[in-house]
Enzyme design. Sequence first.
Site, PDB file in Angstrom:
ATOM      1  N   ASP A 101      -3.371 -11.401   7.748  1.00  9.65           N
ATOM      2  CA  ASP A 101      -4.685 -11.981   8.228  1.00  9.65           C
ATOM      3  C   ASP A 101      -5.253 -13.032   7.438  1.00  9.65           C
ATOM      4  OD1 ASP A 101      -5.324  -9.773   6.599  1.00  9.65           O
ATOM      5  OD2 ASP A 101      -6.524  -8.759   7.923  1.00  9.65           O
ATOM      6  N   ASP A 151       0.008  -4.685  10.452  1.00 10.44           N
ATOM      7  CA  ASP A 151      -1.623  -4.488  11.045  1.00 10.44           C
ATOM      8  C   ASP A 151      -1.965  -5.994  11.967  1.00 10.44           C
ATOM      9  OD1 ASP A 151      -2.108  -6.093   9.029  1.00 10.44           O
ATOM     10  OD2 ASP A 151      -3.582  -4.477   8.161  1.00 10.44           O
ATOM     11  N   ASP A 191       1.927  -3.816   6.125  1.00 15.52           N
ATOM     12  CA  ASP A 191       0.909  -2.973   6.579  1.00 15.52           C
ATOM     13  C   ASP A 191       1.184  -3.206   8.383  1.00 15.52           C
ATOM     14  OD1 ASP A 191      -0.204  -2.592   4.200  1.00 15.52           O
ATOM     15  OD2 ASP A 191      -1.772  -4.222   4.496  1.00 15.52           O
ATOM     16  N   THR A 237       3.287  -8.896   6.682  1.00 18.89           N
ATOM     17  CA  THR A 237       2.739  -7.916   6.003  1.00 18.89           C
ATOM     18  C   THR A 237       3.266  -6.588   6.015  1.00 18.89           C
ATOM     19  OG1 THR A 237       0.630  -6.447   5.422  1.00 18.89           O
ATOM     20  CG2 THR A 237       0.774  -7.534   7.670  1.00 18.89           C
ATOM     21  N   ARG A 241       5.896  23.708  -3.883  1.00 15.69           N
ATOM     22  CA  ARG A 241       4.908  22.946  -4.023  1.00 15.69           C
ATOM     23  C   ARG A 241       4.361  22.104  -2.817  1.00 15.69           C
ATOM     24  NH1 ARG A 241       6.816  20.328  -9.717  1.00 15.69           N
ATOM     25  NH2 ARG A 241       5.999  21.754 -11.237  1.00 15.69           N
ATOM     26  N   ARG A 248      -3.723 -14.642  -3.731  1.00 10.26           N
ATOM     27  CA  ARG A 248      -4.693 -14.132  -2.634  1.00 10.26           C
ATOM     28  C   ARG A 248      -5.751 -15.158  -2.550  1.00 10.26           C
ATOM     29  NH1 ARG A 248      -3.596  -9.301  -0.328  1.00 10.26           N
ATOM     30  NH2 ARG A 248      -2.295  -7.961  -1.623  1.00 10.26           N
ATOM     31  N   ARG A 293       1.196  18.411  -6.226  1.00 11.69           N
ATOM     32  CA  ARG A 293       1.698  17.176  -7.059  1.00 11.69           C
ATOM     33  C   ARG A 293       1.448  15.730  -6.391  1.00 11.69           C
ATOM     34  NH1 ARG A 293       1.707  20.477 -10.767  1.00 11.69           N
ATOM     35  NH2 ARG A 293       3.225  20.884 -12.284  1.00 11.69           N
ATOM     36  N   MET A 322       0.586   2.682   1.150  1.00  7.35           N
ATOM     37  CA  MET A 322      -0.393   1.577   1.255  1.00  7.35           C
ATOM     38  C   MET A 322      -0.967   1.729   2.945  1.00  7.35           C
ATOM     39  SD  MET A 322       0.857  -1.459  -0.813  1.00  7.35           S
ATOM     40  CE  MET A 322       0.670  -1.780  -2.632  1.00  7.35           C
ATOM     41  N   GLY A 323      -1.687   0.887   3.039  1.00  5.96           N
ATOM     42  CA  GLY A 323      -2.295   0.810   4.512  1.00  5.96           C
ATOM     43  C   GLY A 323      -3.933   0.927   4.304  1.00  5.96           C
ATOM     44  N   ARG A 324      -4.440  -0.134   4.364  1.00 11.89           N
ATOM     45  CA  ARG A 324      -5.904  -0.141   4.004  1.00 11.89           C
ATOM     46  C   ARG A 324      -6.900   0.047   5.303  1.00 11.89           C
ATOM     47  NH1 ARG A 324      -8.566  -3.378   0.840  1.00 11.89           N
ATOM     48  NH2 ARG A 324      -6.961  -3.957  -0.516  1.00 11.89           N
ATOM     49  N   GLU A 376      -3.596   4.916   1.741  1.00 12.32           N
ATOM     50  CA  GLU A 376      -4.722   4.743   0.831  1.00 12.32           C
ATOM     51  C   GLU A 376      -6.056   4.516   1.521  1.00 12.32           C
ATOM     52  OE1 GLU A 376      -3.850   0.804  -1.131  1.00 12.32           O
ATOM     53  OE2 GLU A 376      -3.603  -0.110   0.661  1.00 12.32           O
ATOM     54  N   GLY A 422      -0.106 -10.610  -0.047  1.00  9.52           N
ATOM     55  CA  GLY A 422       0.524  -9.635  -0.830  1.00  9.52           C
ATOM     56  C   GLY A 422       2.182  -9.747  -0.530  1.00  9.52           C
ATOM     57  N   HIS A 439       3.549  -0.282  -5.345  1.00 11.55           N
ATOM     58  CA  HIS A 439       4.154  -1.759  -4.910  1.00 11.55           C
ATOM     59  C   HIS A 439       5.599  -1.372  -4.633  1.00 11.55           C
ATOM     60  CE1 HIS A 439       0.171  -2.475  -6.371  1.00 11.55           C
ATOM     61  NE2 HIS A 439       0.245  -3.734  -5.832  1.00 11.55           N
ATOM     62  N   GLN A 475       6.750  -0.080  -2.363  1.00 17.14           N
ATOM     63  CA  GLN A 475       6.895  -0.367  -0.919  1.00 17.14           C
ATOM     64  C   GLN A 475       7.192  -1.643  -0.724  1.00 17.14           C
ATOM     65  OE1 GLN A 475       3.512   2.645   1.113  1.00 17.14           O
ATOM     66  NE2 GLN A 475       3.254   2.008  -1.040  1.00 17.14           N
ATOM     67  N   ARG A 476       6.788  -2.572  -1.631  1.00 16.18           N
ATOM     68  CA  ARG A 476       6.960  -4.102  -1.312  1.00 16.18           C
ATOM     69  C   ARG A 476       7.990  -4.712  -2.266  1.00 16.18           C
ATOM     70  NH1 ARG A 476       0.740  -5.506  -1.851  1.00 16.18           N
ATOM     71  NH2 ARG A 476       1.769  -7.056  -3.496  1.00 16.18           N
TER      72      ARG A 476
HETATM   73  O1  F6P Z   1      -1.634  -6.816   1.721  1.00 18.42           O
HETATM   74  C1  F6P Z   1      -1.184  -5.498   2.064  1.00 18.42           C
HETATM   75  C2  F6P Z   1      -1.222  -4.380   0.987  1.00 18.42           C
HETATM   76  O2  F6P Z   1      -0.011  -4.204   0.622  1.00 18.42           O
HETATM   77  C3  F6P Z   1      -2.299  -3.484   1.094  1.00 18.42           C
HETATM   78  O3  F6P Z   1      -2.046  -2.383   1.913  1.00 18.42           O
HETATM   79  C4  F6P Z   1      -2.745  -3.057  -0.131  1.00 18.42           C
HETATM   80  O4  F6P Z   1      -3.978  -2.324  -0.179  1.00 18.42           O
HETATM   81  C5  F6P Z   1      -2.714  -4.320  -0.973  1.00 18.42           C
HETATM   82  O5  F6P Z   1      -1.555  -5.085  -0.195  1.00 18.42           O
HETATM   83  C6  F6P Z   1      -2.402  -4.216  -2.555  1.00 18.42           C
HETATM   84  O6  F6P Z   1      -2.071  -5.472  -2.704  1.00 18.42           O
HETATM   85  P1  F6P Z   1      -2.094  -6.055  -4.425  1.00 18.42           P
HETATM   86  O7  F6P Z   1      -2.337  -4.826  -5.418  1.00 18.42           O
HETATM   87  O8  F6P Z   1      -0.975  -6.790  -4.633  1.00 18.42           O
HETATM   88  O9  F6P Z   1      -3.411  -6.515  -4.665  1.00 18.42           O
END
Ligand code: F6P
Length: 341
Positions: free
Chosen positions: A102, A128, A126, A124, A161, A71, A266, A168-170, A221, A10, A272, A274-275
């Site tokens: 990673d 992480d 994230d 990243t 509300r 990817r 709500r 993000m953050g898997r 997420e 990403g 995205h 965030q990126r």
């Molecule tokens: O690689 C980090 C990340 O931002 C994750 O937190 C997120 O799940 C993922 O990328 C989503 O990436 P894309 O929608 O670009 O595949």
Amino acid sequence: MQIAVLTGGGDAPGLNAAIRAITRRALDGGHEVIGIRKGWLGLLEGDTFPLTRDSVSGILPRGGTILGTSRTNPFKADEGEARLMRTIERLGIDAIIAIGGDDTLSVALRLFKMGVNVVGVPKTMDNDVPGTDYTIGFDTAVNIVMDACDRLHTTAEAHHRVMIVEVMGRDAGWVAGVGGLSGGADVILVPEVPFTIEEVCEVVRRRHARGRTFSIVVVAEGARPTDFGLQITQDARVDEFGHVRLGGIGALLAREVEAQTGYETRVTVLGHLQRGGSPTVFDRLLATRLGVAAVEAVEAGKFGMMMALRGTKIVSVDLEEALSGTSPLDPELYRLSRLFH
Ligand code: F6P
């Protein structure tokens, strides 16, 4: 030397700052620099171009990556290993600087074990990657989350509300934890600590009882509601590194919180945003320092290493260490976030 550079996985703000730093430092050292397009895919396909002073001029503040990214796991491709080696030999590449998280770095490590001279740079949003305190893109992302929380506060308060903010953050809760704490979130939910919908509702009800008729809930997420067992995914397909597309926890939470508390709720999915955009001061400086250090590691013949930030110093760590799992949100930050529930 011929030094090749790629960005994989990403994108994240600060990638261009790193590419610029690598190129400028390498050219100053008398080397030639090759840009590899679209991550490992470009090395598979031999899709490269020369990086010059001109090609990196003006890119420091730009988000995205002038190299493009993907990817791609090259070892999943037909004759992947042989095709990678063919490109390396054909172009006379002496060293590769791989900028990524990673997944990208795991390919770098495998190539290193095959005898390729590789250096890693951690990127990243994230945050992480083990072995480094910060990765490129994280600081910009949490500033965006903080800004979103500030904006959502005013509209939440006006309408009484509950606002759910999905970030993000898997596997790690750095973005939710740091962004949420800085944005004054009332509840922060991270992948590391499973939660129940009832405990979220309880915080919201308690706030109402105190006269605070609005609440901000930041949820990663990848957060795991014990009521549903698993992480919430968008579909079952996985990418070449085996990751599913997460997403939907915010909507689920909004539905449940509204149903169980009766308060209007709500959801905002930052996704995205965030990126995207221009990197912060911190990310520009981090990317610049890591990029320069990567070229210096190449010159010193220190391969199989990842450049890292430890405290205030740039150091190098074994790629093996950087790939030893996922670096979880600092428990101390998580504890702090609970204080504000
Ligand atoms: O690689 C980090 C990340 O931002 C994750 O937190 C997120 O799940 C993922 O990328 C989503 O990436 P894309 O929608 O670009 O595949």
